[in-house]
Design a protein around this motif. Structure first.
Motif, mmCIF file in Angstrom:
data_model
loop_
_atom_site.group_PDB
_atom_site.id
_atom_site.type_symbol
_atom_site.label_atom_id
_atom_site.label_comp_id
_atom_site.label_asym_id
_atom_site.label_seq_id
_atom_site.Cartn_x
_atom_site.Cartn_y
_atom_site.Cartn_z
ATOM 1 N N MET A 138 0.823 -1.209 0.000
ATOM 2 C CA MET A 138 0.000 0.000 0.000
ATOM 3 C C MET A 138 0.856 1.257 0.000
ATOM 4 O O MET A 138 0.568 2.224 -0.713
ATOM 5 C CB MET A 138 -0.938 -0.014 1.219
ATOM 6 N N LEU A 139 1.936 1.252 0.772
ATOM 7 C CA LEU A 139 2.823 2.411 0.799
ATOM 8 C C LEU A 139 3.547 2.587 -0.527
ATOM 9 O O LEU A 139 3.732 3.711 -1.001
ATOM 10 C CB LEU A 139 3.818 2.296 1.955
ATOM 11 N N VAL A 140 3.952 1.464 -1.140
ATOM 12 C CA VAL A 140 4.594 1.531 -2.447
ATOM 13 C C VAL A 140 3.616 2.093 -3.473
ATOM 14 O O VAL A 140 3.967 2.954 -4.301
ATOM 15 C CB VAL A 140 5.109 0.142 -2.871
ATOM 16 N N ALA A 141 2.357 1.625 -3.427
ATOM 17 C CA ALA A 141 1.339 2.139 -4.350
ATOM 18 C C ALA A 141 1.101 3.628 -4.142
ATOM 19 O O ALA A 141 0.710 4.340 -5.073
ATOM 20 C CB ALA A 141 0.029 1.370 -4.170
ATOM 21 N N GLY A 142 1.368 4.102 -2.925
ATOM 22 C CA GLY A 142 1.241 5.524 -2.622
ATOM 23 C C GLY A 142 2.464 6.342 -2.993
ATOM 24 O O GLY A 142 2.548 7.525 -2.641
ATOM 25 N N GLY A 143 3.429 5.719 -3.669
ATOM 26 C CA GLY A 143 4.586 6.450 -4.164
ATOM 27 C C GLY A 143 5.760 6.521 -3.216
ATOM 28 O O GLY A 143 6.706 7.271 -3.458
ATOM 29 N N LYS A 144 5.741 5.719 -2.146
ATOM 30 C CA LYS A 144 6.833 5.762 -1.171
ATOM 31 C C LYS A 144 7.849 4.652 -1.450
ATOM 32 O O LYS A 144 7.500 3.602 -2.008
ATOM 33 C CB LYS A 144 6.274 5.610 0.248
ATOM 34 N N ARG A 145 9.078 4.898 -1.058
ATOM 35 C CA ARG A 145 10.109 3.848 -1.137
ATOM 36 C C ARG A 145 10.115 3.132 0.209
ATOM 37 O O ARG A 145 10.337 3.757 1.257
ATOM 38 C CB ARG A 145 11.475 4.446 -1.445
ATOM 39 N N VAL A 180 -6.401 -7.164 5.899
ATOM 40 C CA VAL A 180 -6.574 -6.061 4.951
ATOM 41 C C VAL A 180 -7.007 -4.796 5.689
ATOM 42 O O VAL A 180 -6.490 -3.692 5.432
ATOM 43 C CB VAL A 180 -7.597 -6.429 3.859
ATOM 44 N N ALA A 181 -7.936 -4.935 6.629
ATOM 45 C CA ALA A 181 -8.415 -3.769 7.384
ATOM 46 C C ALA A 181 -7.302 -3.170 8.237
ATOM 47 O O ALA A 181 -7.150 -1.944 8.315
ATOM 48 C CB ALA A 181 -9.607 -4.165 8.254
ATOM 49 N N ALA A 182 -6.506 -4.028 8.878
ATOM 50 C CA ALA A 182 -5.406 -3.532 9.716
ATOM 51 C C ALA A 182 -4.360 -2.819 8.868
ATOM 52 O O ALA A 182 -3.884 -1.727 9.231
ATOM 53 C CB ALA A 182 -4.770 -4.698 10.470
ATOM 54 N N ALA A 183 -3.980 -3.421 7.739
ATOM 55 C CA ALA A 183 -2.994 -2.789 6.856
ATOM 56 C C ALA A 183 -3.510 -1.468 6.324
ATOM 57 O O ALA A 183 -2.756 -0.490 6.203
ATOM 58 C CB ALA A 183 -2.645 -3.732 5.707
ATOM 59 N N THR A 184 -4.801 -1.414 6.019
ATOM 60 C CA THR A 184 -5.399 -0.171 5.527
ATOM 61 C C THR A 184 -5.290 0.925 6.576
ATOM 62 O O THR A 184 -4.941 2.072 6.250
ATOM 63 C CB THR A 184 -6.874 -0.414 5.147
ATOM 64 N N ALA A 185 -5.558 0.586 7.822
ATOM 65 C CA ALA A 185 -5.441 1.577 8.897
ATOM 66 C C ALA A 185 -4.011 2.100 9.012
ATOM 67 O O ALA A 185 -3.783 3.310 9.169
ATOM 68 C CB ALA A 185 -5.901 0.970 10.217
ATOM 69 N N LEU A 186 -3.037 1.212 8.914
ATOM 70 C CA LEU A 186 -1.632 1.627 9.002
ATOM 71 C C LEU A 186 -1.234 2.486 7.805
ATOM 72 O O LEU A 186 -0.522 3.489 7.956
ATOM 73 C CB LEU A 186 -0.732 0.394 9.092
ATOM 74 N N ALA A 189 -0.039 6.473 7.531
ATOM 75 C CA ALA A 189 1.200 6.907 6.866
ATOM 76 C C ALA A 189 0.942 7.875 5.725
ATOM 77 O O ALA A 189 1.880 8.268 5.024
ATOM 78 C CB ALA A 189 1.960 5.690 6.358
ATOM 79 N N GLY A 190 -0.329 8.241 5.521
ATOM 80 C CA GLY A 190 -0.646 9.264 4.531
ATOM 81 C C GLY A 190 -0.955 8.756 3.140
ATOM 82 O O GLY A 190 -1.010 9.547 2.196
ATOM 83 N N VAL A 191 -1.175 7.437 2.979
ATOM 84 C CA VAL A 191 -1.491 6.893 1.663
ATOM 85 C C VAL A 191 -2.954 7.186 1.335
ATOM 86 O O VAL A 191 -3.838 7.024 2.180
ATOM 87 C CB VAL A 191 -1.225 5.376 1.614
ATOM 88 N N GLU A 192 -3.215 7.591 0.104
ATOM 89 C CA GLU A 192 -4.577 7.902 -0.320
ATOM 90 C C GLU A 192 -5.370 6.613 -0.562
ATOM 91 O O GLU A 192 -4.808 5.576 -0.925
ATOM 92 C CB GLU A 192 -4.548 8.739 -1.604
ATOM 93 N N ARG A 193 -6.679 6.707 -0.402
ATOM 94 C CA ARG A 193 -7.546 5.523 -0.524
ATOM 95 C C ARG A 193 -7.461 4.851 -1.892
ATOM 96 O O ARG A 193 -7.425 3.611 -1.959
ATOM 97 C CB ARG A 193 -8.988 5.896 -0.167
ATOM 98 N N PRO A 194 -7.455 5.589 -3.019
ATOM 99 C CA PRO A 194 -7.342 4.904 -4.322
ATOM 100 C C PRO A 194 -6.057 4.084 -4.456
ATOM 101 O O PRO A 194 -6.060 3.018 -5.079
ATOM 102 C CB PRO A 194 -7.385 6.056 -5.329
ATOM 103 N N SER A 195 -4.970 4.568 -3.874
ATOM 104 C CA SER A 195 -3.710 3.814 -3.924
ATOM 105 C C SER A 195 -3.819 2.533 -3.108
ATOM 106 O O SER A 195 -3.282 1.482 -3.492
ATOM 107 C CB SER A 195 -2.563 4.676 -3.395
#
Length: 307
Positions: A35-42, A199-205, A209-215
């Motif tokens: 999810m963080l990678v999809a949000g553009g983070k390394r 999935v729900a727990a990872a989504t909360a994390l 961390a500032g990842v947008e919902r579409p990502s």
């Protein structure tokens, strides 16, 4: 400890997101990383899995975040760190022989919340995880964020019918914003209660961390489970063969057995001080046969005979 002390030796200093629990750690860690990678983070998943954490902190390019899976053994020896967000996914009997009992085991898991800066993610269905948040000494302003398989309340991420919904990272607690649906999650593999919880727990994390919902939704759609986690091996003559050999304690095994109506169960190994009787009693009606293997066969055979 050494990785935390040396984390600032690259030009990009990674935030830490720390995850523990009796079950689901690896899947949740990998989901959060995706999810963080999809949000553009390394990002690097490390700690108890993946890249050795001392390699991760020496990467010359650095990372925006390290998603750190922590076992109870690692937490036992860990001195204070200060993660951006942290999670205890669940607490159930495991490694009681090593920790000397459930109280010590749970207390050790709770260390993951200490000094958390932003979000302490807990399991609404497991009251002990909420208690661990309440007992933790966190950074002022850190919030308790729940995840649930049911309809989420305020400051929670959960499911409204077939929709994964965010009620934690919204402008108003009256808001409920969709993140993904069961079709998205079904792309991962067999939909089970513990997959939905992970999935729900990872989504909360990831939201913390500032990842947008579409990502987050894109990451869910493209995610694949590691091997040995309710993995479909084959379907032959109407029989489905499932490899869930990662289920090495009663809590994980219960989640697996609950996912199927009729089971021939290959079971055994080391019980690690845990009584398997309640598990066998709960699922005896689903068992068509059992193939008992490994070192601690006798207690398993006795529990099967009694049920």
């Amino acid at each position: 400890d050494l990785a935390w002390r040396l984390r600032d030796k690259t030009h990009r200093i990674a935030e830490w997101i720390c995850i523990t629990g009796t079950n689901g750690k690896t899947t949740t860690t990998q989901l959060t990383e995706a999810m963080l990678v999809a949000g553009g983070k390394r990002v690097a998943a490390c700690g108890n899995i993946g890249t050795p954490i001392l390699d991760a902190i020496r990467d010359p390019e650095g990372f925006d975040a390290l998603v750190v899976e922590l076992s109870s053994f690692q937490l036992h020896y860990l001195h204070p760190v200060s993660p951006l967000a942290s999670a205890v996914l669940n607490i159930a009997d495991d490694h009681l022989d090593w920790h000397g009992g459930m109280a010590n085991y749970a207390k050790t898991k709770g260390k993951v919340y200490e000094n958390t800066q932003l979000a302490c993610v807990y399991n609404v269905a497991d009251a002990s995880t909420r208690t661990l948040v309440e007992d933790a000494d966190v950074i002022e302003g850190a919030r308790a964020i729940g995840f649930t398989l049911g309809s989420p309340g305020r400051a929670e991420v959960g499911f409204v019918e077939d929709i994964l919904v965010d009620r934690a990272f919204v402008a108003s607690y009256d808001e409920a914003l969709p993140v993904a649906d069961l079709k998205d999650i079904g792309a991962i593999g067999v939909i089970t209660p513990h997959l939905l919880a992970n999935v729900a727990a990872a989504t909360a994390l990831a939201l913390a961390a500032g990842v947008e919902r579409p990502s987050i939704r894109n990451a869910i759609r493209n995610f694949k489970l590691d091997h040995h986690r309710i993995e479909l091996v084959a379907e032959v003559d109407g029989i489905t063969w499932i490899d869930d050999s990662k289920a090495t304690n009663p809590h994980a095994t219960a989640a697996s057995l609950a996912s199927f109506d009729s089971v021939v169960w290959i079971v055994g190994g080391l019980l690690k001080g845990v009584d398997i009787t309640p598990l066998v009693e709960k699922f005896a009606g689903k068992l068509r046969a059992a193939i008992v293997v490994g070192a601690d066969r006798q207690p398993v055979l006795a529990a099967l005979a009694a049920a």
